[in-house]
Write a protein that holds these residues in place. Structure first.
Motif, mmCIF file in Angstrom:
data_model
loop_
_atom_site.group_PDB
_atom_site.id
_atom_site.type_symbol
_atom_site.label_atom_id
_atom_site.label_comp_id
_atom_site.label_asym_id
_atom_site.label_seq_id
_atom_site.Cartn_x
_atom_site.Cartn_y
_atom_site.Cartn_z
ATOM 1 N N SER A 73 34.741 36.700 46.703
ATOM 2 C CA SER A 73 33.588 36.785 45.803
ATOM 3 C C SER A 73 32.430 36.093 46.512
ATOM 4 N N ILE A 74 31.614 36.904 47.198
ATOM 5 C CA ILE A 74 30.605 36.393 48.121
ATOM 6 C C ILE A 74 29.205 36.664 47.566
ATOM 7 N N PRO A 75 28.410 35.637 47.325
ATOM 8 C CA PRO A 75 27.050 35.862 46.819
ATOM 9 C C PRO A 75 26.238 36.744 47.778
ATOM 10 N N GLN A 76 25.437 37.617 47.197
ATOM 11 C CA GLN A 76 24.560 38.450 48.011
ATOM 12 C C GLN A 76 23.432 37.604 48.593
ATOM 13 N N VAL A 77 23.089 37.887 49.820
ATOM 14 C CA VAL A 77 21.977 37.219 50.490
ATOM 15 C C VAL A 77 20.873 38.250 50.675
ATOM 16 N N ALA A 78 19.780 38.100 49.936
ATOM 17 C CA ALA A 78 18.675 39.061 49.986
ATOM 18 C C ALA A 78 17.693 38.662 51.075
ATOM 19 N N SER A 79 17.322 39.619 51.902
ATOM 20 C CA SER A 79 16.313 39.383 52.931
ATOM 21 C C SER A 79 14.956 39.881 52.434
ATOM 22 N N ALA A 80 13.934 39.640 53.246
ATOM 23 C CA ALA A 80 12.580 40.076 52.869
ATOM 24 C C ALA A 80 12.377 41.563 53.095
ATOM 25 N N GLU A 81 13.359 42.237 53.705
ATOM 26 C CA GLU A 81 13.200 43.647 54.053
ATOM 27 C C GLU A 81 14.081 44.558 53.219
ATOM 28 N N LEU A 82 14.351 44.137 51.996
ATOM 29 C CA LEU A 82 15.196 44.951 51.135
ATOM 30 C C LEU A 82 14.491 46.233 50.722
ATOM 31 N N ARG A 83 15.243 47.323 50.718
ATOM 32 C CA ARG A 83 14.741 48.593 50.199
ATOM 33 C C ARG A 83 15.459 48.899 48.892
#
Length: 318
Positions: free
Chosen positions: A196-206
């Motif tokens: 159960s791994i938290p999502q890591v959002a980057s600045a380049e998400l589409r």
């Protein structure tokens, strides 16, 4: 739960994309699909007869009880759902669930999404991956939480995107990959080994918002290569389209980019020899239309289309 007790599962889904996952779960003796939740029957076709979802048809064929709530927050539905005493809920291509529903089973609810999250969160990940010209996509299993498509990741599998792929072919690949991933995920949850791994959002998400009709309009001020990707991302449904000079709509199912053959064509100019090709000048290159459908007519290769089409309507030199 003992090793001999199957995991009780409620499956939620509606379109054909979800059917392989349901079939995979039904085939594994380590779980038991105790009920299926799907969309209500809807009028379809010229006769407006009620049409059952693909998931409902599969569930009925296997003798699985089917629930078709119109309101997921309704107490009667939630009481009925609770009565199935599911250990886990598996969601594929269904609508957003209220917390009271996704948080009901002791092992939670999981979703299989047709992208490599956190990329392409939203309703149309397959379309947008193609529209943006991605070379790969995939499927992701994750635990549901409040914000859509943001829950902790379980597993991901990468699926390459071939040059010839369009929405139809990629949809077919991903529904098979999604079924395999879902089964692997459920097996891991049953064994107590699922990460159960938290999502890591980057600045380049589409993102992948719902496709609107205007999404498919071909804007010839864009480069031809970008328009080819738009065509791929919307073929065979809902389909990219262009407006002919005479005002009629032309759907485009397949196209390719070709280099400019002259420098004096304005973007949006239609070019044809009236027999073998139909092209439109774009901001960069020409869009060569290969497979089209004129409003009120059938889909056909462009050569066949031109044999029955008065190219004078294009008001352009060949």
């Amino acid at each position: 739960m003992s090793e001999t007790t199957p995991l009780r599962i409620v499956f939620m889904g509606t379109p054909e994309f979800a059917v392989p996952t349901l079939e995979a779960l039904l085939s594994w003796p380590g779980c038991r699909v105790v009920a299926v939740v799907t969309a209500a029957d809807k009028p379809a076709g010229r006769g407006r007869q009620l049409s059952e979802s693909a998931v409902k048809q599969a569930a009925v064929a296997h003798g699985v009880p089917v629930l078709q709530p119109t309101n997921l927050k309704a107490p009667d539905f939630q009481d009925e759902l609770r009565g199935y005493a599911a250990d886990l809920q598996v969601v594929v291509a269904f609508r957003m669930l209220p917390e009271a529903v996704w948080n009901m089973p002791p092992r939670g609810s999981i979703n299989v999404h047709a992208s490599l999250l956190p990329q392409y969160r939203g309703a149309a990940p397959i379309n947008w991956a193609l529209i943006h010209g991605e070379r790969e996509t995939g499927v992701t299993s994750f635990f549901l939480q409040h914000e859509i498509d943001t829950g902790n990741l379980i597993f991901q599998d990468v699926v390459p995107i071939a040059d010839e792929d369009d929405f139809g072919t990629l949809y077919g690949k991903l529904k098979v990959a999604g079924a395999a991933l879902a089964l692997r995920t459920v097996q891991a949850i049953a064994a107590g080994t699922a990460p159960s791994i938290p999502q890591v959002a980057s600045a380049e998400l589409r993102s992948a918002p719902k496709i609107q009709k205007e999404t498919g309009r071909l804007d010839f001020a864009q480069p031809a290569a970008a328009l080819v990707n738009l065509v791929r991302g919307l073929s065979p449904i809902p389909t990219a389209f262009a407006t002919l000079p005479d005002g009629r709509t032309l759907k485009v199912f397949r196209a390719q980019a070709v280099a400019d053959k002259a420098a004096d064509h304005a973007a949006g100019q239609w070019l044809t020899d009236s027999r073998t090709y139909l092209r439109v000048q774009t901001a960069e290159g020409q869009l060569d239309l290969l497979d089209v459908q004129l409003e009120g007519k059938k889909r056909m290769p462009v050569g066949e289309f031109l044999r029955g089409f008065n190219t004078a309507a294009l008001n352009q030199p060949g």
